[in-house]
Design an enzyme around this catalytic site. Sequence first.
Site, mmCIF file in Angstrom:
data_model
loop_
_atom_site.group_PDB
_atom_site.id
_atom_site.type_symbol
_atom_site.label_atom_id
_atom_site.label_comp_id
_atom_site.label_asym_id
_atom_site.label_seq_id
_atom_site.Cartn_x
_atom_site.Cartn_y
_atom_site.Cartn_z
ATOM 1 N N SER A 1 1.345 -37.231 -16.174
ATOM 2 C CA SER A 1 0.719 -35.997 -15.718
ATOM 3 C C SER A 1 0.212 -35.187 -16.911
ATOM 4 C CB SER A 1 1.706 -35.208 -14.855
ATOM 5 O OG SER A 1 1.075 -34.150 -14.180
ATOM 6 N N ASP B 1 -1.366 -40.251 -4.776
ATOM 7 C CA ASP B 1 -1.020 -39.025 -5.500
ATOM 8 C C ASP B 1 -1.558 -37.825 -4.732
ATOM 9 O OD1 ASP B 1 -0.790 -36.876 -7.311
ATOM 10 O OD2 ASP B 1 -1.023 -38.208 -9.024
ATOM 11 N N HIS C 1 2.470 -38.772 -6.763
ATOM 12 C CA HIS C 1 2.473 -38.179 -8.093
ATOM 13 C C HIS C 1 3.824 -38.362 -8.789
ATOM 14 C CE1 HIS C 1 0.739 -35.666 -11.203
ATOM 15 N NE2 HIS C 1 1.875 -34.984 -11.262
#
Length: 342
Positions: A190, A264, A310
Amino acid sequence: MAGFLPSLETFAKGTLATAATLSTVGAGLLYYGQNYLIYPSAFPPGSRTEDVPVPSAYNLPYEDLELKTSDGITLRCYMLPQSKQLSKTHTAATPVPGEDDQSEDEFITSRPTVVMFHGNGGNHGHRIPLAKVFYLRMRCNVLMVSYRGYGLSEGSPSEKGLQIDAQTALDYLTSNPYFSKTPIILYGQSIGGAVSIDLASRNPSKIAALILENTFTSLPSLVPHALPLLGPFSFLCHQKWDSASKVPLIPATTPILMLSGVADELVPKEHMRALWEVVARRGETKTAGGVEFSKGLERAKYMEFELGGHNDTCVQPGYWTAVADFVAELGDKQPEQSETKL
């Protein structure tokens, strides 16, 4: 293989905040308050005090590493140097051919060093299950970076601050008599992917490879996807993390593995696909007849995991096999560029 995978329950502490934060990134566009929402270092509760797990809780040897940044901040990180004794003391440790013929120092310098840059929620201690895979399965030295304002590190997080933190970690490795001799691999999840790209773009000759998971082209460009109604106000986001503009500064000879969770829910898969396109163009050369690729330069791989969200792409089947294969093949001089969907 199952023994290497971090459980969702164990990993949840470090990933829960990511969902809470990115879903409210629109509120973070309030110019003076967005740092507190983009970098929720105190969430989950205890992440800045008592809830900072240590590797020894996972039966991993480690060193508490304090790094002083150029602006006077103390970062409290974890360093997991390799040891040839692991094969004898940890049944899960992968044996390395010839390790018995080397001294401890020689063995450390013969192994890759992975620098872990985590996502914006939780702290580096919440990612120890991931470090364990690099450490035991791939037998890498591992530096777990604790950003300023995270865990027990001093200071307050910001884009400029995290850039300084990343540079401080790299400078430590390149000045160390042992780790400076090892290939340095950046692993970023991320926002940690953005940190990795930025660091590699500013130190192109010092980074051996990058592994990027579920990261974005830039924070302002993420706003219209995450919160469409606030898209017109994305210009208020002063934390840029403009990875798309920095990838071209990374040499085409630097291998990059990109791991994208198609499901995600926070960073749309289009961001990783757009970054992949930029990565794949690193070897372009302009000619009178148009554009041609510099053959033999591109060394990148893009993989999609259909069920990967995610926060759980790292536990999808095939994820760690892909990472392990990538690390093992870094010495292969043959060019490799492919796209795979799982």
